[in-house]
Design a protein around this motif. Structure first.
Motif, mmCIF file in Angstrom:
data_model
loop_
_atom_site.group_PDB
_atom_site.id
_atom_site.type_symbol
_atom_site.label_atom_id
_atom_site.label_comp_id
_atom_site.label_asym_id
_atom_site.label_seq_id
_atom_site.Cartn_x
_atom_site.Cartn_y
_atom_site.Cartn_z
ATOM 1 N N PRO A 78 -1.772 -5.398 12.051
ATOM 2 C CA PRO A 78 -1.058 -4.699 13.122
ATOM 3 C C PRO A 78 0.449 -4.985 13.088
ATOM 4 N N CYS A 79 1.212 -3.924 13.338
ATOM 5 C CA CYS A 79 2.672 -4.026 13.325
ATOM 6 C C CYS A 79 3.241 -3.080 14.373
ATOM 7 N N ASN A 80 4.218 -3.545 15.120
ATOM 8 C CA ASN A 80 4.836 -2.751 16.190
ATOM 9 C C ASN A 80 6.271 -2.342 15.847
ATOM 10 N N GLN A 81 6.627 -2.311 14.568
ATOM 11 C CA GLN A 81 8.010 -2.038 14.177
ATOM 12 C C GLN A 81 8.362 -0.560 14.058
ATOM 13 N N PHE A 82 7.404 0.322 14.161
ATOM 14 C CA PHE A 82 7.673 1.747 13.981
ATOM 15 C C PHE A 82 7.487 2.477 15.312
ATOM 16 N N LYS B 261 -3.360 -10.386 -7.012
ATOM 17 C CA LYS B 261 -2.092 -9.730 -7.339
ATOM 18 C C LYS B 261 -2.140 -8.252 -6.943
ATOM 19 N N VAL B 262 -0.988 -7.704 -6.556
ATOM 20 C CA VAL B 262 -0.900 -6.292 -6.192
ATOM 21 C C VAL B 262 -1.147 -5.435 -7.425
ATOM 22 N N VAL B 263 -2.006 -4.428 -7.286
ATOM 23 C CA VAL B 263 -2.269 -3.516 -8.399
ATOM 24 C C VAL B 263 -1.880 -2.076 -8.070
ATOM 25 N N ALA B 264 -1.722 -1.747 -6.785
ATOM 26 C CA ALA B 264 -1.352 -0.378 -6.419
ATOM 27 C C ALA B 264 -0.766 -0.351 -5.009
ATOM 28 N N ARG B 265 0.098 0.639 -4.796
ATOM 29 C CA ARG B 265 0.704 0.878 -3.484
ATOM 30 C C ARG B 265 0.574 2.367 -3.186
ATOM 31 N N PHE B 266 0.230 2.672 -1.937
ATOM 32 C CA PHE B 266 0.017 4.059 -1.534
ATOM 33 C C PHE B 266 0.802 4.355 -0.259
ATOM 34 N N SER B 267 1.359 5.553 -0.200
ATOM 35 C CA SER B 267 2.185 5.940 0.945
ATOM 36 C C SER B 267 1.362 6.020 2.222
ATOM 37 N N PRO B 268 2.033 5.938 3.366
ATOM 38 C CA PRO B 268 1.320 6.042 4.637
ATOM 39 C C PRO B 268 0.516 7.333 4.771
ATOM 40 N N LEU C 35 -7.668 -4.158 0.350
ATOM 41 C CA LEU C 35 -6.716 -3.107 0.688
ATOM 42 C C LEU C 35 -5.988 -3.543 1.954
ATOM 43 N N VAL C 36 -4.726 -3.937 1.803
ATOM 44 C CA VAL C 36 -3.907 -4.406 2.916
ATOM 45 C C VAL C 36 -3.189 -3.194 3.505
ATOM 46 N N VAL C 37 -3.350 -3.001 4.829
ATOM 47 C CA VAL C 37 -2.789 -1.828 5.494
ATOM 48 C C VAL C 37 -2.120 -2.250 6.794
ATOM 49 N N ASN C 38 -0.840 -1.880 6.976
ATOM 50 C CA ASN C 38 -0.209 -2.137 8.269
ATOM 51 C C ASN C 38 -0.653 -1.032 9.220
ATOM 52 N N VAL C 39 -1.275 -1.428 10.312
ATOM 53 C CA VAL C 39 -1.937 -0.488 11.217
ATOM 54 C C VAL C 39 -1.257 -0.431 12.581
ATOM 55 N N ALA C 40 -1.519 0.661 13.299
ATOM 56 C CA ALA C 40 -0.985 0.844 14.637
ATOM 57 C C ALA C 40 -1.925 1.753 15.428
ATOM 58 N N SER C 41 -2.030 1.499 16.723
ATOM 59 C CA SER C 41 -2.982 2.204 17.579
ATOM 60 C C SER C 41 -2.464 3.512 18.165
ATOM 61 N N LYS C 42 -1.150 3.702 18.178
ATOM 62 C CA LYS C 42 -0.583 4.864 18.856
ATOM 63 C C LYS C 42 0.291 5.699 17.921
ATOM 64 N N ASN D 149 3.717 3.168 9.471
ATOM 65 C CA ASN D 149 2.371 2.634 9.666
ATOM 66 C C ASN D 149 1.432 3.204 8.600
ATOM 67 N N PHE D 150 0.444 2.413 8.243
ATOM 68 C CA PHE D 150 -0.622 2.798 7.319
ATOM 69 C C PHE D 150 -0.170 2.899 5.859
ATOM 70 N N GLU D 151 0.866 2.147 5.481
ATOM 71 C CA GLU D 151 1.180 1.998 4.057
ATOM 72 C C GLU D 151 0.123 1.040 3.498
ATOM 73 N N LYS D 152 -0.352 1.322 2.295
ATOM 74 C CA LYS D 152 -1.503 0.600 1.753
ATOM 75 C C LYS D 152 -1.168 -0.078 0.430
ATOM 76 N N PHE D 153 -1.680 -1.304 0.272
ATOM 77 C CA PHE D 153 -1.522 -2.070 -0.960
ATOM 78 C C PHE D 153 -2.901 -2.535 -1.405
ATOM 79 N N LEU D 154 -3.238 -2.244 -2.649
ATOM 80 C CA LEU D 154 -4.500 -2.729 -3.189
ATOM 81 C C LEU D 154 -4.230 -4.001 -3.971
ATOM 82 N N ILE D 155 -4.940 -5.049 -3.605
ATOM 83 C CA ILE D 155 -4.832 -6.352 -4.243
ATOM 84 C C ILE D 155 -6.065 -6.528 -5.128
ATOM 85 N N GLY D 156 -5.839 -6.901 -6.377
ATOM 86 C CA GLY D 156 -6.949 -7.095 -7.309
ATOM 87 C C GLY D 156 -7.687 -8.394 -7.061
#
Length: 165
Positions: free
Chosen positions: A65-69, A139-146, A30-37, A128-135
């Motif tokens: 981690p991503c600082n774009q938002f 390969k990507v099998v699902a995407r979930f909103s933040p 489960l790949v998730v772009n994360v942020a602390s604040k 932040n916290f958009e999620k992708f499930l990789i099988g």
């Protein structure tokens, strides 16, 4: 990520060196772009519980981690690692801080953003916290909103389906 497996992409680890995504070959990730604040930062709790619940069955959360938002991940690698460990007891792996949108988008996200979620959204990461499930095949099998909580039924069902495959 239609022709490229997650495991073939190069990305650094938060604490330096390679994150070596190849080590997850055959696992669900489960790949998730994360942020602390961020207002969604408490999702670290659910992500960690998923890690604890399924790690022994061939699953991992991969925090990116991503600082774009709104600059909600401003810290250094050391600060991010300390925050995640001390505040949320995070044991899952974290990559280096990267860009998930725009011209500087990391290759990892080049392969993820084309996949649509259940509502049909594809393209740029929304927050932040958009999620992708990789099988297990990389390969990507699902995407979930933040806003979808990590332990929401649709995420747990998707993870369990991959682990049963």
């Amino acid at each position: 990520m239609t022709n490229t497996s997650l495991y073939e992409i190069e990305i650094g680890a938060l604490k330096g060196g390679s994150a070596d995504l190849g080590q997850y070959a055959g696992q669900a990730v489960l790949v998730v772009n994360v942020a602390s604040k961020c207002g969604l930062t408490p999702q670290y709790n659910g992500l960690e519980r998923l890690q604890e619940r399924y790690a022994a069955k061939g699953f991992t959360v991969l925090g990116v981690p991503c600082n774009q938002f709104l600059g909600q991940e401003p810290g250094s690698a050391e600060e991010i690692a300390e925050f995640c460990s001390a505040t949320y007891g995070v044991t899952f792996p974290l990559t280096e801080k990267v860009e998930v949108n725009g011209e500087g988008r990391h290759t990892l996200y080049d392969g993820l953003v084309g996949f649509a979620d259940a509502e049909g959204h594809s393209g740029d990461i929304r927050w932040n916290f958009e999620k992708f499930l990789i099988g297990r095949d990389g390969k990507v099998v699902a995407r979930f909103s933040p806003q979808t909580e990590p332990e929401a039924a649709e995420i747990v069902t998707a993870i369990e389906a991959q682990l049963a495959a």
